[in-house]
Motif scaffolding. Structure first.
Motif, PDB file in Angstrom:
ATOM      1  N   THR A  87     -51.068 -25.558  11.516  1.00  0.00           N
ATOM      2  CA  THR A  87     -50.426 -26.326  10.948  1.00  0.00           C
ATOM      3  C   THR A  87     -50.920 -26.944   9.866  1.00  0.00           C
ATOM      4  OG1 THR A  87     -49.113 -27.026  12.856  1.00  0.00           O
ATOM      5  CG2 THR A  87     -49.012 -28.440  11.122  1.00  0.00           C
ATOM      6  N   LEU A  88     -52.148 -27.351   9.880  1.00  0.00           N
ATOM      7  CA  LEU A  88     -53.170 -28.049   8.810  1.00  0.00           C
ATOM      8  C   LEU A  88     -53.274 -26.872   7.836  1.00  0.00           C
ATOM      9  CD1 LEU A  88     -56.011 -29.912  11.081  1.00  0.00           C
ATOM     10  CD2 LEU A  88     -54.242 -30.858   9.572  1.00  0.00           C
ATOM     11  N   ASP A  89     -53.438 -25.660   8.395  1.00  0.00           N
ATOM     12  CA  ASP A  89     -53.681 -24.582   7.126  1.00  0.00           C
ATOM     13  C   ASP A  89     -52.349 -24.307   6.436  1.00  0.00           C
ATOM     14  OD1 ASP A  89     -56.161 -24.287   8.081  1.00  0.00           O
ATOM     15  OD2 ASP A  89     -55.578 -22.551   9.378  1.00  0.00           O
ATOM     16  N   GLU A  90     -51.121 -24.425   7.047  1.00  0.00           N
ATOM     17  CA  GLU A  90     -49.772 -24.321   6.127  1.00  0.00           C
ATOM     18  C   GLU A  90     -49.726 -25.542   5.498  1.00  0.00           C
ATOM     19  OE1 GLU A  90     -47.674 -21.847   6.199  1.00  0.00           O
ATOM     20  OE2 GLU A  90     -49.154 -20.665   7.441  1.00  0.00           O
ATOM     21  N   ILE A  91     -49.935 -26.668   5.623  1.00  0.00           N
ATOM     22  CA  ILE A  91     -49.952 -27.962   4.913  1.00  0.00           C
ATOM     23  C   ILE A  91     -50.573 -27.569   3.469  1.00  0.00           C
ATOM     24  CG2 ILE A  91     -50.596 -30.199   4.465  1.00  0.00           C
ATOM     25  CD1 ILE A  91     -50.058 -30.758   7.577  1.00  0.00           C
ATOM     26  N   GLN A  92     -51.902 -27.093   3.799  1.00  0.00           N
ATOM     27  CA  GLN A  92     -52.773 -27.066   2.597  1.00  0.00           C
ATOM     28  C   GLN A  92     -51.939 -25.883   1.720  1.00  0.00           C
ATOM     29  OE1 GLN A  92     -55.304 -28.604   1.596  1.00  0.00           O
ATOM     30  NE2 GLN A  92     -55.428 -29.889   3.291  1.00  0.00           N
ATOM     31  N   LYS A  93     -51.657 -24.875   2.306  1.00  0.00           N
ATOM     32  CA  LYS A  93     -51.075 -23.831   1.721  1.00  0.00           C
ATOM     33  C   LYS A  93     -49.698 -24.264   0.790  1.00  0.00           C
ATOM     34  CE  LYS A  93     -47.475 -19.976   2.471  1.00  0.00           C
ATOM     35  NZ  LYS A  93     -47.006 -19.371   3.635  1.00  0.00           N
ATOM     36  N   GLU A  94     -49.043 -25.207   1.237  1.00  0.00           N
ATOM     37  CA  GLU A  94     -47.747 -25.677   0.467  1.00  0.00           C
ATOM     38  C   GLU A  94     -48.345 -26.716  -0.572  1.00  0.00           C
ATOM     39  OE1 GLU A  94     -44.563 -25.117   0.649  1.00  0.00           O
ATOM     40  OE2 GLU A  94     -44.742 -23.993   2.414  1.00  0.00           O
ATOM     41  N   ARG A 120     -40.320 -29.096   1.752  1.00  0.00           N
ATOM     42  CA  ARG A 120     -40.984 -27.862   1.949  1.00  0.00           C
ATOM     43  C   ARG A 120     -41.761 -27.688   3.243  1.00  0.00           C
ATOM     44  NH1 ARG A 120     -43.427 -25.809  -4.026  1.00  0.00           N
ATOM     45  NH2 ARG A 120     -41.405 -25.621  -5.134  1.00  0.00           N
ATOM     46  N   LEU A 121     -42.357 -28.794   3.501  1.00  0.00           N
ATOM     47  CA  LEU A 121     -43.063 -29.019   4.842  1.00  0.00           C
ATOM     48  C   LEU A 121     -41.857 -28.605   6.017  1.00  0.00           C
ATOM     49  CD1 LEU A 121     -45.504 -31.898   4.420  1.00  0.00           C
ATOM     50  CD2 LEU A 121     -46.107 -29.490   4.405  1.00  0.00           C
ATOM     51  N   MET A 122     -40.929 -29.373   5.851  1.00  0.00           N
ATOM     52  CA  MET A 122     -40.049 -29.002   6.770  1.00  0.00           C
ATOM     53  C   MET A 122     -39.712 -27.521   7.006  1.00  0.00           C
ATOM     54  SD  MET A 122     -39.076 -31.547   8.996  1.00  0.00           S
ATOM     55  CE  MET A 122     -37.318 -31.693   9.409  1.00  0.00           C
ATOM     56  N   LYS A 123     -39.311 -26.848   5.595  1.00  0.00           N
ATOM     57  CA  LYS A 123     -38.604 -25.420   5.780  1.00  0.00           C
ATOM     58  C   LYS A 123     -39.896 -24.670   6.408  1.00  0.00           C
ATOM     59  CE  LYS A 123     -35.490 -25.982   2.161  1.00  0.00           C
ATOM     60  NZ  LYS A 123     -35.226 -25.713   0.493  1.00  0.00           N
ATOM     61  N   ASN A 124     -41.124 -24.937   6.010  1.00  0.00           N
ATOM     62  CA  ASN A 124     -41.984 -23.995   6.488  1.00  0.00           C
ATOM     63  C   ASN A 124     -42.441 -24.408   8.031  1.00  0.00           C
ATOM     64  OD1 ASN A 124     -44.649 -23.033   7.475  1.00  0.00           O
ATOM     65  ND2 ASN A 124     -45.530 -23.272   5.138  1.00  0.00           N
ATOM     66  N   ILE A 125     -42.862 -25.470   8.176  1.00  0.00           N
ATOM     67  CA  ILE A 125     -43.410 -25.825   9.558  1.00  0.00           C
ATOM     68  C   ILE A 125     -42.310 -26.024  10.687  1.00  0.00           C
ATOM     69  CG2 ILE A 125     -45.033 -27.543  10.745  1.00  0.00           C
ATOM     70  CD1 ILE A 125     -46.379 -27.805   8.164  1.00  0.00           C
ATOM     71  N   ARG A 126     -41.402 -26.572  10.455  1.00  0.00           N
ATOM     72  CA  ARG A 126     -40.316 -26.578  11.443  1.00  0.00           C
ATOM     73  C   ARG A 126     -39.348 -25.321  11.706  1.00  0.00           C
ATOM     74  NH1 ARG A 126     -34.864 -28.282  12.245  1.00  0.00           N
ATOM     75  NH2 ARG A 126     -34.648 -29.536  14.077  1.00  0.00           N
ATOM     76  N   GLU A 127     -38.740 -25.021  10.412  1.00  0.00           N
ATOM     77  CA  GLU A 127     -37.821 -23.997  10.340  1.00  0.00           C
ATOM     78  C   GLU A 127     -38.440 -22.335  10.529  1.00  0.00           C
ATOM     79  OE1 GLU A 127     -34.964 -24.336   7.255  1.00  0.00           O
ATOM     80  OE2 GLU A 127     -34.768 -26.707   7.311  1.00  0.00           O
ATOM     81  N   GLU A 128     -39.279 -22.264   9.733  1.00  0.00           N
ATOM     82  CA  GLU A 128     -39.921 -20.968   9.594  1.00  0.00           C
ATOM     83  C   GLU A 128     -40.811 -20.758  11.017  1.00  0.00           C
ATOM     84  OE1 GLU A 128     -41.480 -20.249   6.072  1.00  0.00           O
ATOM     85  OE2 GLU A 128     -40.099 -20.701   4.965  1.00  0.00           O
ATOM     86  N   LYS A 129     -41.519 -21.684  11.221  1.00  0.00           N
ATOM     87  CA  LYS A 129     -43.018 -21.446  12.158  1.00  0.00           C
ATOM     88  C   LYS A 129     -42.611 -22.023  13.615  1.00  0.00           C
ATOM     89  CE  LYS A 129     -46.097 -19.880   9.177  1.00  0.00           C
ATOM     90  NZ  LYS A 129     -45.122 -20.143   7.845  1.00  0.00           N
ATOM     91  N   GLY A 130     -41.547 -22.967  13.571  1.00  0.00           N
ATOM     92  CA  GLY A 130     -41.130 -23.662  14.756  1.00  0.00           C
ATOM     93  C   GLY A 130     -42.380 -24.282  15.380  1.00  0.00           C
ATOM     94  N   PHE A 131     -43.091 -25.076  14.632  1.00  0.00           N
ATOM     95  CA  PHE A 131     -44.186 -25.690  15.055  1.00  0.00           C
ATOM     96  C   PHE A 131     -43.901 -27.142  15.695  1.00  0.00           C
ATOM     97  CE2 PHE A 131     -47.654 -23.171  12.696  1.00  0.00           C
ATOM     98  CZ  PHE A 131     -47.480 -22.074  13.518  1.00  0.00           C
ATOM     99  N   THR A 132     -43.040 -27.697  15.070  1.00  0.00           N
ATOM    100  CA  THR A 132     -42.617 -29.275  15.321  1.00  0.00           C
ATOM    101  C   THR A 132     -40.983 -29.401  14.943  1.00  0.00           C
ATOM    102  OG1 THR A 132     -43.085 -31.248  14.421  1.00  0.00           O
ATOM    103  CG2 THR A 132     -42.897 -29.721  12.702  1.00  0.00           C
ATOM    104  N   TYR A 133     -40.655 -30.416  15.615  1.00  0.00           N
ATOM    105  CA  TYR A 133     -39.341 -31.029  15.382  1.00  0.00           C
ATOM    106  C   TYR A 133     -39.309 -31.670  14.152  1.00  0.00           C
ATOM    107  CZ  TYR A 133     -38.070 -30.135  20.379  1.00  0.00           C
ATOM    108  OH  TYR A 133     -37.655 -29.495  21.559  1.00  0.00           O
ATOM    109  N   GLY A 134     -40.362 -32.213  13.624  1.00  0.00           N
ATOM    110  CA  GLY A 134     -40.164 -32.937  12.234  1.00  0.00           C
ATOM    111  C   GLY A 134     -41.539 -33.074  11.691  1.00  0.00           C
TER     112      GLY A 134
END
Length: 426
Positions: A331-338, A289-303
């Motif tokens: 990114t921290l907010d999205e982690i808490q959301k997940e 879920r973290l990869m799908k949100n923060i990498r694939e959807e938001k594009g914030f990180t490679y991993g």
């Protein structure tokens, strides 16, 4: 035979595995020898495992250098002669040092075991810790450390472990350049004499081994003297910081390294397998879920990933990623959301089954060679886990329910329970 390449091959879920048995013996001096026999190729790996990690050091760095220096010279051979001898038989030596234990590992063809065993005996009994080689190793270590401390990700890992366990605790302590500079030959020798020389250790033999190999090991390593006095370990309490957030500003850095997590437990804890599956869904693999949100959807990180490192006495949960500075707080907010979604919305059966199949396949895929099998068994033997820990691993994974996932998220990831480290800036 014509293949229809538009149709995938038949899929079959993994539900159980069969592993070779561990044969345990004791040498004449009482040293345990655990043997995993897999006759794939005529090769062996012999590992000598000592309770000689940072848990037992008085001077920072002495455990690491005492182990690494074993191959740098003995009473009979120089470091160059030792290297030449190892190369002559196509062997390979690894020297490992960690918080709980240290090990000397040698790989060789089965037929050369009689030739390399006397060298192992010599390395364990007669190291001289020559000053020049110690200075060379110190300089290499210092150079690597200074480079690493310039990296946000490395510094974030150091600060995170210090926050969880305290700077002086073996699980929170990291190598520091100033400590390495002050380390003396006498410090290294003191650790070796107190913690390694003639101390009991465990042997793990993997590969194409026979009874004759066991007899040979007993004739050489089974005759070593073994001390019977108790070796005291670290006994001070864990000292952590009250502030849950650590921010190390780096104005010149364009990225931030984020570490988020908490102390957890060891593999023997009743919630271990439940938490393991929850972790996999959350951030444990590429489809998490973290990869799908923060990498694939938001594009914030490679991993981005989460994992559960485990030691002999403790363990922790860790989320880690590197992002551009301007995306740090989001990114921290999205982690808490997940995390909140895990706590409030049941995991769908399709997602849960996908993760279980992935974990079962990954587990089996890491057992292809006798050395990989021995690595798995080593954790069981050294941490005194149940004998069926490996053989029932997949069954325990498959028994985890969606309700278990939600329970773990609410119990261990509740608001305010996670420590935060950011190196770079917000």
């Amino acid at each position: 035979m014509n293949l229809n390449r538009t149709q995938p091959p038949a899929f079959q879920a993994i539900h159980e595995i069969q592993l070779p048995l561990v044969e345990s013996n004791r040498l004449d001096n009482g040293i345990p020898l655990h043997m995993i026999r897999v006759a794939q190729q005529p090769v062996l790996r012999l590992e000598c495992v000592f309770d000689a990690g940072t848990w037992h050091e008085y001077v920072p760095g002495s455990a690491f250098f005492a182990m690494k220096m074993l191959v740098e010279g003995t009473a009979s051979h120089s470091s160059a002669q030792i290297s030449e001898y190892i190369d002559r038989y196509g062997a390979f030596i690894e020297l490992n040092s960690g918080p709980d234990r240290a090990s000397l590992v040698i790989y060789c063809l089965t037929k050369f075991l009689p030739d390399v065993l006397p060298l192992i005996q010599e390395l364990l009994n007669e190291p001289t810790f020559p000053e020049k080689e110690l200075d060379d190793l110190r300089n290499i270590t210092l150079q690597n450390l200074r480079v690493n401390y310039e990296k946000n990700a490395y510094l974030a890992g150091v600060l995170f472990r210090e926050k969880l366990f305290g700077r002086e605790h073996p699980y929170g302590r990291s190598q520091k350049p100033e400590a390495i500079e002050q380390l003396t030959q006498a410090n290294v020798v003191e650790f070796y004499e107190r913690v390694i020389r003639n101390r009991p250790f465990q042997l793990i033999l993997a590969g194409h081994a026979t009874e004759n190999d066991v007899l040979l090991i007993n004739r050489v390593l089974g005759q070593l003297p073994v001390r019977t006095d108790t070796l005291p370990g670290y006994s001070a309490p864990i000292v952590t910081e009250n502030n849950a957030i650590t921010l190390a500003e780096k104005p010149d850095s364009s990225q931030s390294s984020i570490r988020l997590g908490r102390r957890l437990f060891t593999r023997s804890h009743p919630d271990y397998f439940k938490m393991l599956v929850m972790n996999e869904i959350f951030g444990g693999y590429f489809g998490s879920r973290l990869m799908k949100n923060i990498r694939e959807e938001k594009g914030f990180t490679y991993g981005i990933s989460s994992n559960m490192p485990s030691f002999r006495q403790d363990g922790y949960f860790l989320i880690g990623t590197d992002v551009n500075k301007e995306n740090t707080q989001q990114t921290l907010d999205e982690i808490q959301k997940e995390i909140r979604i895990l706590q409030t919305v049941p995991v769908l059966e399709d997602e849960l089954e996908t993760v279980k199949n992935y974990m079962a396949g990954e587990f089996v895929g890491a057992l292809n060679t006798p050395f990989e099998i021995a690595d798995r068994y080593k954790v069981i033997l050294l941490d005194q886990l149940p004998a069926d820990f490996l053989t029932t691993y997949i069954q325990k994974i498959r028994a985890i329910s969606s309700a278990d996932i939600m329970e773990m998220a609410n119990r261990y990831l509740k608001t305010g329970s996670l420590d935060e480290v950011v190196v770079g800036g917000k």
